[in-house]
Design a protein around this motif. Structure first.
Motif, mmCIF file in Angstrom:
data_model
loop_
_atom_site.group_PDB
_atom_site.id
_atom_site.type_symbol
_atom_site.label_atom_id
_atom_site.label_comp_id
_atom_site.label_asym_id
_atom_site.label_seq_id
_atom_site.Cartn_x
_atom_site.Cartn_y
_atom_site.Cartn_z
ATOM 1 N N HIS A 164 0.832 -1.205 0.000
ATOM 2 C CA HIS A 164 0.000 0.000 0.000
ATOM 3 C C HIS A 164 0.867 1.256 0.000
ATOM 4 C CE1 HIS A 164 -3.792 2.063 0.335
ATOM 5 N NE2 HIS A 164 -3.337 2.789 1.345
ATOM 6 N N TYR A 165 1.876 1.309 0.849
ATOM 7 C CA TYR A 165 2.762 2.480 0.829
ATOM 8 C C TYR A 165 3.448 2.606 -0.526
ATOM 9 C CZ TYR A 165 2.813 4.606 5.495
ATOM 10 O OH TYR A 165 2.503 5.316 6.620
ATOM 11 N N ASP A 166 3.839 1.474 -1.088
ATOM 12 C CA ASP A 166 4.521 1.515 -2.387
ATOM 13 C C ASP A 166 3.600 2.079 -3.462
ATOM 14 O OD1 ASP A 166 7.178 0.411 -3.608
ATOM 15 O OD2 ASP A 166 5.609 -0.145 -5.030
ATOM 16 N N GLU A 167 2.348 1.666 -3.435
ATOM 17 C CA GLU A 167 1.417 2.168 -4.447
ATOM 18 C C GLU A 167 1.096 3.638 -4.235
ATOM 19 O OE1 GLU A 167 -1.145 -1.044 -6.598
ATOM 20 O OE2 GLU A 167 -1.906 -0.794 -4.555
ATOM 21 N N LEU A 168 0.892 4.042 -2.997
ATOM 22 C CA LEU A 168 0.639 5.463 -2.743
ATOM 23 C C LEU A 168 1.766 6.316 -3.310
ATOM 24 C CD1 LEU A 168 -0.595 5.413 0.989
ATOM 25 C CD2 LEU A 168 -1.998 5.790 -1.049
ATOM 26 N N ALA A 169 3.000 5.916 -3.038
ATOM 27 C CA ALA A 169 4.151 6.673 -3.522
ATOM 28 C C ALA A 169 4.201 6.675 -5.044
ATOM 29 C CB ALA A 169 5.443 6.100 -2.944
#
Length: 801
Positions: free
Chosen positions: A468-473
């Motif tokens: 999720h953090y990877d996709e947000l970034a």
């Protein structure tokens, strides 16, 4: 772990409160009766916290219900009487009914004198005290008197060229705040003006709720950069800030800004407003939510009993993180990128004011039920769990509309159905029958954290958080925000007594508590930076770690460009305890030496240290007039002009002594206020070894500086670096007599340059003196960057003396 921000609502209340305020209209009926004996006042000049030099001008006003007898300026044991009784009719209009009426102004101008101030101190404290007619004293405020020479310590070193590909050349101190339209940033830039330099800058961090500040249902909840912050639900504002107002304020004040784009669990925690907040709207459909092990979705206010605030935040219901929640992902991506469009334009127009973005504070699988319930058993999450185990579906590159290709996240060794059944100790006829563990016993003979099926489930939960953090970034990068300006915002809390350390790797063993799927390694997006939220022992770098190292050194190993996106040395586990100057000094020292790009203390408009005895004082939100701010000012002064990426130990400050972890292996050393006293051995030598766990790049570090007095006689200095797992000391520099170079910061020794080689993790400095007289060492630095033009040999300095 999930309790990192249980006290959020208390912070929100505190963020709208200031202990000392400028005169503003007030109803006369609110004036306290004389019997209450209240003193109020304000320092108008100087607005800056620091005063450079010893000649000052201070002006302001003071009122008391019994009348003010005098106002004193106190510094270094000397009391200076200010002129009191100057006309201040503007104050009388705002605060009517006081005996001194419109003549409560005071003013002082003149030299302060040294008094009993420590001559080694870069900064000394000045107090403005109002004395009432009955003798009561009230501290109106403080200022720092800054020695001018302290701003010139690093003048001989080139302050440019230290970026190393990690963005700005400067380190940023970014106090957190909210409520920009209400003037909450007032005074921030002016307060710290004397502490600015090419390598140390001041800014602010402000949250923008990108799923809450929208055009509402009529506009399909599209992000609204001009959201009207006057909108309310009940007694609360829907949101306190809009993006347009924030960026305009940053330009008007010339304040760099780190924007917290928050669409996570805290973004809607202050109240349910589905007419504006798409997060709240989506949570009305349980298909979009995290489910517990009983396939339940709780009401959002189910945890209203949680301590830490009068009106508990809404934390029981959270959006699911699985990739099959396409509606959730569509709104989140769209609104995030809509907010990014304004930030990209701002970045291009004002590159010096855009620090960057930090994303969704605290991304995790809901841990707030403290093992009373476990998450997430949403059908889409279980579907993704099966594909993750087997390496099928999106993990095999098979995508559907709005579904990402997760083949780069595929397990190195997928499981067969038979292997999954063996781990679960159950029979599965097909993959559709595979279910996650739903029981988590604490039986000493077979605790859940040793169960192999729980292990697989926990590895997957950590994967969900990482993904999720990877996709947000990546969504921000796709919208034009450089990855080097993006940070995550993961809460990294010290464990309670009896609990295992926070998981370091995604593959770390299961913990003996609900971790919410958090791992330190998994908090870093692939193409952006790791941002950490730290309080208490985590902030002070004393948190036990799985690898036996310090937290900040570990963060630097995972991401040399990491940032501290939320910070206070107060311990949330002990909410009434007050952190000390020593706590703050060590925390700031260690995060700088680990290479943090910035730190964002809580909070500019939180509790004020002048009111620390008030019943609603919250140490975890307290910044101004606290030991934390005090230590930060010394921290900034010591690093004014210091090339970014350098390491520095100052052995305390002008009013605090610390050995900074350096130990004497020859001769002896004693920490004291103003420096480390070195006592040579029988051979006239002293050898000091640094703390362990350093990151010294031998290709980029150029110089070691030893802050010895200008009249100190030194025969020889040698610098050794420790490399390798099996300690191996190598000589990196040696200088004696006339080859010793004097600079503005002390004696500089140029390191031998190497084309390649291991990083050093420890330093030893060996001094040889002409006799056994003790000498005080004020600092040690390992510097990046080049020499300036004003360096001289020690022999030349000696002849001039």
């Amino acid at each position: 772990m999930g309790l990192v921000r249980i006290v959020f609502d208390a912070w929100k209340r505190a963020s709208r409160r200031r202990t000392w305020k400028r005169a503003r209209p007030a109803d006369s009926t609110s004036v306290p009766a004389a019997a209450s004996r209240v003193t109020i006042g304000w320092i108008d000049e100087p607005a800056a916290e620091g005063i450079v030099g010893s000649r000052i001008r201070i002006a302001g006003w003071a009122l008391d219900t019994l009348g003010v007898a005098s106002v004193e300026i106190r510094h270094a044991g000397i009391r200076h009487a200010a002129q009191f009784g100057r006309p201040r009719h503007d104050v009388a209009v705002v605060h009517p009914g006081y005996p001194d009426g419109g003549f409560g102004g005071f003013e002082f101008e003149g030299p302060l004198g040294r008094g009993d101030a420590n001559p080694r101190a870069s900064r000394s404290r000045l107090e403005v005290v109002a004395i009432a007619r009955d003798g009561r004293e009230t501290l109106l405020g403080t200022r720092s008197v800054i020695a001018p020479e302290s701003l010139q310590i690093w003048r001989d070193f080139d302050q440019r060229g230290s970026r190393d590909g990690h963005g700005s050349d400067a380190f940023f101190l970014l106090p957190a705040l909210s409520g920009i339209p209400a003037g909450s940033a007032e005074g921030l830039g002016a307060r710290y003006m004397p502490y600015l330099s090419p390598t140390t800058r001041i800014g602010m961090r402000v949250p923008i709720l990108y799923l809450r500040t929208t055009q509402g249902a009529a506009g399909d909840w599209a992000f609204d950069p001009d959201f009207d912050v006057a909108r309310t639900h009940g007694a609360r504002a829907v949101a306190e800030d809009s993006l347009t107002a924030l960026l305009a304020d940053a330009v008007a004040r010339g304040l760099p800004v780190l924007v917290t784009l928050d669409g996570g669990i805290w973004a809607d925690a202050s109240g349910t407003v589905p007419e504006w907040d798409v997060n709240d709207r989506l949570e009305e459909d349980i298909a979009n939510c995290q489910w517990n092990e009983r396939d339940e979705v709780m009401p959002d206010d189910w945890l209203k009993h949680l301590p830490g605030s009068r009106a508990a935040p809404e934390l029981a219901r959270a959006l699911t993180l699985n990739v099959y929640a396409t509606t959730v992902r569509r709104y989140k991506r769209r609104n995030l990128q809509q907010a990014a469009a304004g930030l990209v334009a701002f970045m291009h127009a004002h590159p010096g004011l855009f620090v960057g973005v930090n994303l969704d504070p605290d991304v995790y699988i809901n841990p707030f039920f403290s093992e009373g319930q476990w998450y997430d058993y949403n059908p889409g999450t279980l579907r993704q769990f099966r594909h993750w185990l087997a390496g099928t579906g999106p993990y095999a590159g098979a995508t559907l509309p709005e579904l990402p290709d997760l083949s780069s996240w595929r397990r190195a060794r997928p499981l067969s159905l038979e292997e999954a059944a063996a781990l679960a100790r159950r029979s599965f006829a097909t993959w559709d029958d595979v279910d996650a563990p739903r029981s988590f016993p604490r039986d000493p003979a077979a605790p859940y954290w040793k169960d192999p099926w729980v292990h697989e489930w926990e590895m997957f939960r950590r994967h969900l958080v990482t993904l999720h953090y990877d996709e947000l970034a990546q969504w921000l990068i796709d919208a034009g925000v450089p990855g080097d300006r993006i940070w995550s915002s993961q809460g990294l809390m010290a464990p309670w007594e009896g609990c295992m350390s926070l998981a370091l790797r995604e593959s770390s063993p299961v913990r003996n508590y609900d971790s919410g799927g958090v791992s330190i390694e998994g908090s870093k997006p692939r193409n952006a930076h790791l941002g950490a939220i730290v309080y208490g022992p985590a902030a002070t770098n004393e948190m036990p770690m799985e690898n036996g190292r310090s937290l900040y050194a570990t963060l630097a190993d995972i991401d040399p460009g990491f940032g501290i996106v939320e910070f206070n040395t107060a311990d949330l586990r002990r909410p009434r305890s007050h952190p000390t100057y020593a706590d703050a000094y060590r925390a700031l020292r260690d995060l700088w030496n680990a290479g943090a790009r910035f730190v964002s203390p809580m909070a500019w408009n939180g509790s004020n240290g002048l009111a620390r005895d008030a019943p609603d004082y919250a140490p975890h939100t307290a910044w101004r007039n606290t030991p934390l701010e005090d230590a930060a000012l010394d921290f900034l002064l010591a690093r004014t002009g210091l090339p970014l990426g350098s390491l520095l130990w100052t052995f305390g400050s002008g009013h605090y002594g610390d050995d900074d972890g350096w130990t004497a292996v020859a001769g002896s050393s004693v920490a004291g206020v103003g420096g480390l006293m070195l006592v040579p051995d029988a051979g006239n030598g002293v050898a000091l070894e640094s703390p362990r766990d350093l990151r010294i790049d031998r290709q980029k570090m150029t110089t070691v500086v030893a802050g010895l007095p200008v009249d100190a006689e030194v025969d020889e200095i040698r610098v050794l670096l420790c490399i390798g797992a099996d300690p191996q000391w190598i000589v990196a520099a040696a200088a004696s007599d006339t080859s010793l170079k004097r600079c503005s910061a002390g004696i500089a020794i140029t390191l031998a340059r190497v084309a390649c080689g291991e990083r050093a993790h420890r330093v030893r400095i060996e001094f040889r003196f002409p006799d056994r007289r003790s000498v005080t060492l004020s600092r040690i630095a390992v510097l990046r960057g080049k020499w300036g033009q004003s360096c001289n040999t020690l022999a030349k300095i000696g002849s001039e003396l």
